[in-house]
Design an enzyme around this catalytic site. Structure first.
Site, short mmCIF file in Angstrom:
data_model
loop_
_atom_site.label_atom_id
_atom_site.label_comp_id
_atom_site.label_asym_id
_atom_site.label_seq_id
_atom_site.Cartn_x
_atom_site.Cartn_y
_atom_site.Cartn_z
N ASP A 19 12.28 2.56 9.40
CA ASP A 19 12.03 2.66 10.84
C ASP A 19 12.06 1.31 11.58
O ASP A 19 11.79 1.26 12.78
CB ASP A 19 10.69 3.37 11.10
CG ASP A 19 9.52 2.73 10.38
OD1 ASP A 19 9.75 1.90 9.48
OD2 ASP A 19 8.37 3.06 10.72
N GLU A 36 2.56 -6.77 0.26
CA GLU A 36 3.42 -7.94 0.49
C GLU A 36 2.86 -9.16 -0.25
O GLU A 36 3.58 -9.83 -0.99
CB GLU A 36 3.50 -8.28 1.98
CG GLU A 36 4.11 -7.21 2.86
CD GLU A 36 3.10 -6.21 3.39
OE1 GLU A 36 1.97 -6.17 2.86
OE2 GLU A 36 3.45 -5.45 4.32
#
Ligand code: UGA
Ligand code: MN
Length: 242
Positions: free
Chosen positions: A103, A184
């Site tokens: 997205d 991350e």
């Protein structure tokens, strides 16, 4: 150098529109290989058809999230990203890898920039958190700190879309944990990188070339209303008497 663009994805009404938009961006990029990692036990036919129509070189793999993570605040796209990492390690010797969610919105300039990654490169991501941006802070051409509204005891408080890695530095220990908000940081830690290794891109991290866009969730049509309206339409008997 090839760019390996890793996109985790899962079935929902917005999936095909998101992938159509992203695919049409990637079609403008030379030397790119799209790895679509499906969060399902089988690769979706709809996604496969879309991939084929882009004409891009691609790999379509699937690896569903473990059942325990089917809740609300779960780590998204981990099992499928891990599968993509395994595929990369087994099949690719050189190139640059990048985690691009289905997205996000990407400027074509970003591809020219990340292709140069020697080890790990970083750059700002727009539309993130309370500050509206997540970006490395640069001093004398080096990353010295991070501007991010949620530091969260992270060594590298960056978004998934804020870094790229040279595949030669994808060590066997490289992995992503099932730890919401820390995917991350822990992935970057698993590479064993230091602040000093980071190559700032996007004009010393002064430009935004990727945005963490979000599509409003599609609301299921209210079938009850439709059935009521349909039931008010003329019926066969009404016409037969004419
Ligand atoms: C943010 C980050 O941009 C993600 O990279 C990170 O994985 C996520 O937070 C997290 O830490 O959980 P966000 O926009 O909040 O992402 O989440 P989504 O866009 O819904 O999901 C991120 C990616 O994972 C997307 O590519 C999505 O298709 C995929 N996903 C999501 C799955 O594969 N399975 C799911 O059940 C949900
Ligand atoms: Mn997202």
């Amino acid at each position: 150098k090839m760019i390996y663009y890793i996109t985790p994805t899962y079935p929902r009404p917005e999936q095909i529109p998101e992938l159509t938009r992203l695919g049409h961006t990637l079609m403008h990029v030379p030397r790119i290989h799209w790895i679509i990692a499906d969060d399902q036990s089988l690769c979706s036919t709809n996604v496969l058809n879309l991939l084929r129509r882009t004409g891009l070189p691609f790999t379509h793999i699937s690896s569903p999230k473990p059942y325990v993570y089917k809740g609300t605040n779960f780590p998204r796209g981990v099992s499928n990203r891990r599968a993509a990492l395994v595929w990369l390690r087994e099949n690719v010797r050189e190139g640059v890898m990048y985690f691009g969610d289905d997205d996000n919105t990407v400027d074509l300039q970003l591809f020219d920039e990340i292709r140069r990654t020697k080890k790990v490169s970083m750059f700002p991501v727009g539309l993130i958190g309370d500050y509206g941006i997540s970006a490395p802070i640069i001093k004398d051409g080096k990353v010295v700190a991070f501007f991010d509204s949620w530091p969260g005891s992270r060594t590298f408080p960056v978004d998934m879309a804020g870094f790229a890695v040279n595949i030669e530095f994808l060590t066997p220990t490289a992995t992503m944990p099932y730890s919401a908000g820390h995917e991350e940081d822990k992935f970057l830690m698993s590479l064993g990188i230091k602040l000093d290794d980071i190559e700032p891109l996007a004009d010393n991290c002064s430009k935004v070339l990727v945005w963490h866009t979000k599509t409003v969730k599609f609301k299921k049509p209210n079938l009850k209303i439709d059935i009521e309206r349909i039931s008010k339409l003329p019926k066969y008997e009404d016409f037969a008497n004419l």
